[in-house]
Design a protein around this motif. Structure first.
Motif, short mmCIF file in Angstrom:
data_model
loop_
_atom_site.label_atom_id
_atom_site.label_comp_id
_atom_site.label_asym_id
_atom_site.label_seq_id
_atom_site.Cartn_x
_atom_site.Cartn_y
_atom_site.Cartn_z
N GLU A 207 0.84 -1.20 0.00
CA GLU A 207 0.00 0.00 0.00
C GLU A 207 0.88 1.26 0.00
N ILE A 208 1.92 1.26 0.84
CA ILE A 208 2.80 2.43 0.90
C ILE A 208 3.54 2.60 -0.42
N LYS A 209 4.00 1.49 -0.98
CA LYS A 209 4.70 1.52 -2.28
C LYS A 209 3.79 2.15 -3.35
N LEU A 210 2.52 1.70 -3.36
CA LEU A 210 1.54 2.19 -4.33
C LEU A 210 1.33 3.70 -4.17
N ARG A 211 1.18 4.13 -2.93
CA ARG A 211 0.92 5.55 -2.68
C ARG A 211 2.15 6.40 -3.01
N CYS A 212 3.34 5.86 -2.73
CA CYS A 212 4.56 6.64 -3.01
C CYS A 212 4.85 6.64 -4.50
N ASP A 213 4.55 5.53 -5.19
CA ASP A 213 4.64 5.52 -6.65
C ASP A 213 3.76 6.63 -7.23
N SER A 214 2.57 6.76 -6.68
CA SER A 214 1.62 7.75 -7.17
C SER A 214 2.10 9.16 -6.84
N TRP A 215 2.67 9.33 -5.66
CA TRP A 215 3.24 10.62 -5.31
C TRP A 215 4.36 10.97 -6.30
N ARG A 216 5.21 10.01 -6.62
CA ARG A 216 6.34 10.28 -7.51
C ARG A 216 5.85 10.60 -8.93
N PHE A 217 4.86 9.83 -9.41
CA PHE A 217 4.30 10.15 -10.74
C PHE A 217 3.82 11.59 -10.76
N ASN A 218 3.07 11.97 -9.76
CA ASN A 218 2.49 13.32 -9.73
C ASN A 218 3.55 14.40 -9.53
N ALA A 219 4.59 14.07 -8.77
CA ALA A 219 5.70 15.02 -8.61
C ALA A 219 6.41 15.22 -9.95
N GLU A 220 6.70 14.12 -10.64
CA GLU A 220 7.44 14.20 -11.90
C GLU A 220 6.60 14.81 -13.02
N ALA A 221 5.28 14.69 -12.93
CA ALA A 221 4.40 15.28 -13.95
C ALA A 221 4.13 16.76 -13.64
N ASN A 222 4.78 17.25 -12.58
CA ASN A 222 4.65 18.66 -12.16
C ASN A 222 3.24 19.00 -11.67
N ASN A 223 2.54 18.00 -11.16
CA ASN A 223 1.20 18.25 -10.63
C ASN A 223 1.22 18.77 -9.19
N LEU A 224 2.36 18.61 -8.53
CA LEU A 224 2.43 18.98 -7.10
C LEU A 224 3.11 20.33 -6.90
N SER A 225 3.36 21.00 -8.00
CA SER A 225 4.14 22.24 -8.00
C SER A 225 3.58 23.29 -7.05
N PRO A 226 4.33 23.85 -6.13
CA PRO A 226 5.61 23.32 -5.66
C PRO A 226 5.42 22.33 -4.52
N TRP A 227 6.28 21.32 -4.48
CA TRP A 227 6.24 20.47 -3.28
C TRP A 227 7.49 20.76 -2.45
N ARG A 228 7.27 20.84 -1.14
CA ARG A 228 8.37 21.29 -0.28
C ARG A 228 9.05 20.13 0.43
N ARG A 229 8.28 19.09 0.71
CA ARG A 229 8.85 17.97 1.47
C ARG A 229 8.37 16.65 0.89
N ILE A 230 9.24 15.66 0.93
CA ILE A 230 8.83 14.29 0.61
C ILE A 230 7.83 13.87 1.68
N PRO A 231 6.69 13.24 1.29
CA PRO A 231 5.78 12.77 2.34
C PRO A 231 6.52 11.85 3.32
N LEU A 232 6.25 12.01 4.58
CA LEU A 232 6.96 11.25 5.62
C LEU A 232 6.96 9.76 5.32
N GLU A 233 5.78 9.26 4.88
CA GLU A 233 5.67 7.81 4.64
C GLU A 233 6.51 7.37 3.45
#
Lengths: 266, 266
Positions: free
Chosen positions: A49-75
């Motif tokens: 579950e954590i892998k899935l959520r972090c994969d999704s976080w990374r996709f969205n970070a790399e697609a510039n959807n989180l602009s700007p992101w300041r911190r990696i999610p703790l998990e």
């Protein structure tokens, strides 16, 4: 994920033993032996579950959807560590550089010395992984003084696929311009570091002057590209690990976004 | 990956048995029992390697480094199927839509009816997964006639996170414009499909007129955005699954790239 295991194992085992205490006199003893397997399965599910959520976080970070992101999610701290220190990151850089090379070879250059490819430096030509390895792979709060000390050492290694691309571009006849958010005061150590890492023959190394301090990277870099265009340069390609290296105005014909799951620069 | 298993299992077992035939008289029988485990490990390694390479292909596709890509790599057909039909894709859409909502709520609208959010339709508001499920999740050669027949059915379901975002945007006071590469001749079925899927109250639905046929999507969509700006609209947000929905000229203040590992449109 791994660092959570002892804690979760403790929680789950506590629950398991609570259950055992409740009705152990009713159960034949061998049944208790099933709990560790169950605990293991639950941990695996949680990891998944954590892998899935972090994969999704990374996709969205790399697609510039989180602009700007300041911190990696703790998990995702452990996930980013595994990704950035492992083969996946290297492979992502390699694929991006290979695609850039394919594109570069497809371009017919004018050959008047005005065909330009721009490179960012940090996490593009040079890797600061040795620094970030000691600083939580971006999950620690960024310490500019410590990072400057690291830059002063001038020991950042090359990202090898970028070095290969860089040499290929020079061979093809591109002029290479380095455009970095590093400051003018770091010109000497940066030059030394680049040379030691195998880079040579760039047309220009552009750093932030005191006047550029405080500007968002995307504006600073757009300005510098615009100045180059006004000088008659044609910006064919651009490689950078941040969208602020690539977007804005006077953008290149094609740009190549290198991965970076550790930090974001606006 | 799964479809390769029987073939690879056969190859590896063949090798294993060849080895057994060679020196079986020298080995105590129980040792042979270790081979299936070894075969399983080798298959897992191969799965891991393909997963890693396809992850890297997907990162580079989503970062627009492969522009344009025409086909899913053959080795990634199963990977794309698993991703697109599974929870990972849904989670990626959900995260992108949540980020869009956070941004939308942070914007102070002028409130003169000119604050616009643009949505693409296919793989953005509506999901063609039921079609692609029957067509290799994008790994079959695209058949425009069959796809048009599917569009005529007007049964594509909503991407639920997009529907949620869409309603929220209307509540916030945005005007919503739908800008799609579908043709004007599909206006009626598209409208019916959108309504059946839960969408309502859009300001404008822009499709390709006969004059727009043959234009690259990125130019067609830039032109339409530019026309809107000339009418006084302010394009605040833009959601699409293709970079050609989001890049070009008259771009939005912020854009949100939805995932699509099945196909690419220039």
């Amino acid at each position: 994920m791994a660092f959570l295991r002892p804690f979760l194992l403790f929680c789950l085992i506590s629950v398991s033993f609570a259950h055992e205490a409740f009705d152990s006199h009713l159960l034949p003893r061998p049944l208790i032996l099933e709990f560790p397997q169950k605990v293991e399965n639950q941990l695996e599910e949680l990891d998944g579950e954590i892998k899935l959520r972090c994969d999704s976080w990374r996709f969205n970070a790399e697609a510039n959807n989180l602009s700007p992101w300041r911190r990696i999610p703790l998990e995702c701290a452990e996930y980013v560590k595994e990704y950035s220190s492992g083969r996946a990151y290297q492979l992502d850089v390699e694929t991006a550089s290979k695609e850039a090379e394919i594109f570069a070879k497809s371009v017919k250059l004018v050959g008047d010395g005005k065909d330009v490819w721009i490179f960012d430096i940090d996490e593009t030509l040079l890797s600061n992984l040795p620094y970030y390895t000691e600083h939580g792979y971006g999950s620690d709060v960024f310490n500019p003084l410590e990072f400057d000390n690291w830059v002063q050492k001038a020991t950042a290694p090359a990202l090898l696929p970028s070095l290969k691309l860089y040499k290929e571009l020079l061979d093809l006849g591109f002029k290479v311009v380095l455009l970095t958010g590093r400051s003018e005061s770091q010109r000497e150590v940066t030059t030394q570091n680049l040379i030691d890492a195998g880079y040579y023959g760039w047309e220009r190394l552009i750093l932030r002057t005191p006047d550029d301090q405080g500007k968002l990277a995307v504006f600073f870099k757009s300005e510098k590209r615009s100045e180059m265009e006004n000088e008659g340069y044609r910006i064919i390609g651009n490689s950078g690990d941040q969208w602020s290296d690539l977007l804005g105005t006077s953008v290149s014909l094609r740009s190549f976004k290198l991965p970076n799951a550790m930090y974001y620069i606006s």
